[in-house]
Design an enzyme around this catalytic site. Structure first.
Site, PDB file in Angstrom:
ATOM      1  N   VAL A  97       0.946  -1.280   0.122  1.00  0.00           N
ATOM      2  CA  VAL A  97      -0.107   0.037  -0.012  1.00  0.00           C
ATOM      3  C   VAL A  97       0.727   1.292  -0.068  1.00  0.00           C
ATOM      4  CG1 VAL A  97      -0.317   0.230   2.510  1.00  0.00           C
ATOM      5  CG2 VAL A  97      -2.049   1.100   1.118  1.00  0.00           C
ATOM      6  N   TYR A  98       2.056   1.250   0.316  1.00  0.00           N
ATOM      7  CA  TYR A  98       3.054   2.138   0.282  1.00  0.00           C
ATOM      8  C   TYR A  98       3.265   2.872  -1.164  1.00  0.00           C
ATOM      9  CZ  TYR A  98       4.480   0.835   4.898  1.00  0.00           C
ATOM     10  OH  TYR A  98       4.476   0.438   6.507  1.00  0.00           O
ATOM     11  N   SER A  99       2.538   4.250  -1.330  1.00  0.00           N
ATOM     12  CA  SER A  99       2.574   4.829  -2.502  1.00  0.00           C
ATOM     13  C   SER A  99       1.943   3.838  -3.672  1.00  0.00           C
ATOM     14  CB  SER A  99       3.898   5.385  -3.058  1.00  0.00           C
ATOM     15  OG  SER A  99       4.374   6.324  -2.196  1.00  0.00           O
ATOM     16  N   GLY A 100       1.044   3.145  -3.279  1.00  0.00           N
ATOM     17  CA  GLY A 100       0.237   2.544  -4.310  1.00  0.00           C
ATOM     18  C   GLY A 100       1.111   1.331  -5.050  1.00  0.00           C
TER      19      GLY A 100
END
Length: 349
Positions: free
Chosen positions: A54-57
């Site tokens: 989920v970090y920066s998509g």
């Protein structure tokens, strides 16, 4: 840099874990600069990297892959799944079956992470948050299959309460599943709630513990001081205002504690951030502390924090400032049980 065994996995990890949350569009958008930061951390002896889909998509995983070309075999690589990758934890409700801890979501999320990380295996695959809508056996069964398929080496939880950790251990034993080998909770001088039950529980089950936010979102870096304004329009303050709003009594208390810690660090001759990180590593239940730099200067300011041992009198003084087992601000606990929701506390009408 000394290394510690991650729970009972036999994997040796550095006491500082490089967290890559700030690499990508929510932090440092310069991929080449991010790669240089990762290389500097590895050259300094860090062999443990933690990221999440989920970090920066997914961008953080892709940056991590670029940095590990030719160095993958030397690294313990950890990532996570649970949230909808596109919308993240702070977006609108995600479409059905695109988040959570179901077999359906975990299997797809793992394949996507393997692709973005450009690797054949993940050393530590973590469930980012609890999912009250999914049976733990469903989650453990999917993770066990991924271990047996060789796609992950081991798996853990992140920000799970102690009671769910116990339940997961029981489910694993009774249903013949592989088990969570570690937990990743928030822990800092300002957020000590896990000392009450989670850390003893993890120790009882021989689990590793990788703590996130040892600087409490920047409060223990010296970034926030009395008499200075806090920008509530961007970054973490905008995403989680309850943790930063200076109008709240709990955050005023944080400022008071910081003002006491600054001279304490000065007496020791160490930066405040080093004091804060070293303090987390003093607990015998903690394996590694995650540092999450956005810039090279931030990384340089954090390297070496693990080398300090704090005198007993300093540890006692910190205990006087923040009572063991308590969070100065309850919102720093990372997880709120759904049993506390209004709906859960009212009989249907």
């Amino acid at each position: 840099m000394d290394h510690r065994t991650l729970g009972r996995t036999g994997m040796s990890v550095s006491p500082l874990c490089l967290g890559n949350m700030m690499f990508g569009k929510i932090g440092n958008r310069d991929h080449d600069d991010c790669v240089r930061i990762i290389h500097r951390a590895l050259d300094a002896g860090i062999n443990f990297i933690d990221t999440a889909d989920v970090y920066s998509g997914g961008e953080s995983e892709e940056i991590t892959a670029k940095a590990l070309v030719g160095r993958r075999d030397d690294i313990i690589l950890a990532t996570k799944c649970h949230f909808n990758v596109t919308q993240g934890p702070f977006g609108p409700p995600p479409p059905p079956n695109t988040s959570g801890n179901s077999r359906r979501h975990i299997m797809r999320a793992c394949e996507d992470s393997l692709r973005r990380l450009n690797t054949d295996w993940i050393d530590l695959y973590q469930i980012h948050r609890p999912d009250p809508n999914t049976d733990l056996d469903e989650t453990l069964g999917a993770l066990t299959d991924l271990v047996h398929q060789g796609k992950i080496r081991s798996f853990g939880s992140s920000t799970f309460p102690a009671e769910l950790i116990v339940e997961a251990q029981w489910v694993a034993e009774r249903r013949g599943r592989e088990r969570f080998v570690c937990e990743q909770p928030p822990y800092s001088i300002l957020a000590r709630g896990i000392e009450r039950d989670l850390l003893p529980t993890a120790q009882r089950y021989g689990m590793g513990v990788i703590v996130w936010s040892p600087l409490n979102g920047g409060w223990l870096s010296g970034k926030y001081r009395k008499g200075q304004d806090i920008d509530m329009t961007s970054g973490r303050a905008a995403r989680t205002p309850g943790r930063f709003d200076p109008e709240r009594d709990a955050n005023q208390r944080k400022l008071d504690v910081v003002e006491e810690l600054v001279p304490l660090a000065a007496e020791l001759g160490v930066p405040l951030a080093h004091l804060a990180i070293a303090w987390t590593l003093e607990h015998p239940g903690v394996t590694s502390a995650i540092i999450g730099p956005r810039t090279m200067d931030q990384l340089e300011g954090l390297l070496g924090a693990n080398e300090h041992r704090l005198p007993v009198e300093v540890l006692d003084r910190i205990d006087e400032l923040v009572t063991p087992g308590t969070n100065v601000n309850a919102e720093d606990g990372g997880y709120v049980s759904p049993s506390l929701s209004r709906k859960a506390r009212r009989r249907p009408r």
